[in-house]
Structures are given as structure tokens and as C-alpha cells.
Enzyme design. Sequence first.
Site, PDB file in Angstrom:
ATOM      1  N   SER A  14      10.216   5.438  52.815  1.00 53.97           N
ATOM      2  CA  SER A  14      10.411   4.330  53.759  1.00 53.97           C
ATOM      3  C   SER A  14      10.739   3.064  52.979  1.00 53.97           C
ATOM      4  O   SER A  14      10.300   2.904  51.838  1.00 53.97           O
ATOM      5  CB  SER A  14       9.139   4.107  54.583  1.00 53.97           C
ATOM      6  OG  SER A  14       9.185   2.878  55.287  1.00 53.97           O
ATOM      7  N   TYR A  35       0.115   2.196  54.228  1.00 52.21           N
ATOM      8  CA  TYR A  35       1.241   3.109  54.438  1.00 52.21           C
ATOM      9  C   TYR A  35       2.342   2.815  53.422  1.00 52.21           C
ATOM     10  O   TYR A  35       2.898   3.736  52.804  1.00 52.21           O
ATOM     11  CB  TYR A  35       1.778   2.938  55.855  1.00 52.21           C
ATOM     12  CG  TYR A  35       3.026   3.733  56.154  1.00 52.21           C
ATOM     13  CD1 TYR A  35       2.971   5.109  56.346  1.00 52.21           C
ATOM     14  CD2 TYR A  35       4.268   3.103  56.251  1.00 52.21           C
ATOM     15  CE1 TYR A  35       4.116   5.840  56.626  1.00 52.21           C
ATOM     16  CE2 TYR A  35       5.417   3.823  56.524  1.00 52.21           C
ATOM     17  CZ  TYR A  35       5.333   5.190  56.717  1.00 52.21           C
ATOM     18  OH  TYR A  35       6.471   5.905  56.985  1.00 52.21           O
ATOM     19  N   LYS A  46       4.151   5.113  50.438  1.00 51.77           N
ATOM     20  CA  LYS A  46       5.592   5.327  50.375  1.00 51.77           C
ATOM     21  C   LYS A  46       6.157   4.904  49.018  1.00 51.77           C
ATOM     22  O   LYS A  46       7.099   5.516  48.510  1.00 51.77           O
ATOM     23  CB  LYS A  46       6.284   4.563  51.511  1.00 51.77           C
ATOM     24  CG  LYS A  46       5.950   5.133  52.884  1.00 51.77           C
ATOM     25  CD  LYS A  46       6.562   6.495  53.066  1.00 51.77           C
ATOM     26  CE  LYS A  46       5.711   7.485  53.747  1.00 51.77           C
ATOM     27  NZ  LYS A  46       6.368   8.774  54.005  1.00 51.77           N
TER      28      LYS A  46
END
Length: 280
Positions: A165, A178, A182
Site C-alpha cells: 500500500s 497498518y 505495509k
Amino acid sequence: MRQRGLWPHVRLEGAVEMSYRTLFDLSNRVALITGSTRGIGKAIAAAFAQHGAKVVISSRTEAACVAVANEIESEGGQAIAVRCNISQEDDLRTLVDRTMTKWGQIDVLVCNAAVNPHFGPMQDVSSDAYEKIMTTNVKSVLWLANMVVPQMAARKDGSVVIVSSIGGLKGHDKLGIYALSKAAEMQLARNLAVEWGRSNVRVNCIAPGLIRTDFAKALWENPETLARAVESYPLGRIGEPHDIAGAAVFLASDAGRFATGQTFVIDGGATISSGRYKTV
């Protein structure tokens, strides 16, 4: 009239010839794709099947896996369904073993499945949420690569694609943990690319921007968040799952045979934008 030699066959190492016409051909290749019953993973599976690959559909829900596999087969593709919770090492081993039993090899591994149970500052993340994010998004990718890559290396051919991402490229006040996972995936791809490159195994990341998937629904269903994204993305829209599939086909095929250890940003220009754009 086409000139002689305009469309040559390229002689590759080992006296193998490849035509430019077949750069994106995935015929006779087996592709295992986690999180492939919806969103980006499903789009990648469908694209692979249309380019000739045999695909393994996997997610935590058996019925969803079967439904997507049947859908692909109804369109003339080849697919099997294997339920797998990627946070469970035994499930990962079963996923690999069933694929090997069915088709004898895995040529392409796409690590797409991910979770994000925490939305907010890193200061507020619980130990359980942190462990779930890092186990599912990072550790499971490493474990699965460790199970799959050796048989690629033995054949001197293989491609691993990790769906990361653009969150891993930026700081964020609500998606920090998160984003951390990533960013770790991007480094994982670099490490694996170095470790296995001499065996002709390529490992790369795709870093999507905001894509219209169920996973990102909380962002694009929010009118204010969606409006900000559309205004700041140079292309003037957020992405769709099929916008990512082409990059995956490139990395899985001979077209991407000299790409490894890289993060391919597919984000509509989000990370290069300096401000908001007016609709022309």
C-alpha cells in the site's frame, strides 16, 4: 506490409526463445493468490486466468472460494478453491500442499490478504490489534514465501508479488500500524529478492492508492474522505480493483522478468501530488 525483423523473437538465457507477442502469457503457470475472493485479489485471479494461468482461489471462507473458482471456470479458466486463514501456519501449509498435489508446482505467489483492525493513533493500539496486523500482514507473507519459494528456486523460475500500500510510503495519523506493516512488506520484498535472485526468483511489491474495495470501504464511503481523494489525485478518481490487476500480470509474466526487489506504485498519482486539482 510489416517489415522483416520488426517483431523478432528474443533469445533468452538457456537458448529459450520468447516472442514479444507472448510477453504477458501465463499459460501453464500456476498462481496461488491469497485473499482472492473479492477486491484486488479477485481481479488479479481473473486477469491471471484470462492470460492462461491455473489459479488457486483462497480466503477464510470456503463458500466464497468455491464461488469465485466456479466463476472463473465458467469463463473457460482453470481454478481450484482452498480455504485458508493466513494467520494460521497449519492453514498455510495445507494451502501449499493442496496446490502442489493438484498441479505439481507454484510459479507465481501473490500475497494479497491483509487486515487492519485498528483505525486511530498508534498510541491507542492494543497489543492484540498490533499482533494481528503484524502476524497477518507480515509474518504470514514470510512464512508463505518460505514454503513456496524453494520449489521455484529448484526450477530456476518464479515470481512473488506482495500487495502492499502507499500507506507504507507515508506517515499517517489514523493508519500508522497498518502503514508500518505495509512498509515492512516492502523491505521483505527487497530481502527476499536478494536472497533468491541468483535462483531466478523475482520478488516485488505493488503499492495501490485508495481502491474501491470492501477492505477500504470505510474510506471511500465517507463523502468527505472520497472528495478529498478525488480532488488530490491527479487522475481525478480513486482506483478500481482491475486497475491493479495489470501490474500483477506484468510482474508474474515474462514482461517483468528483469524486475525484482521493487515497489510499483499504482495510485493515480496520489503520492506525487502537491495539492488539489480542479476538474477540467
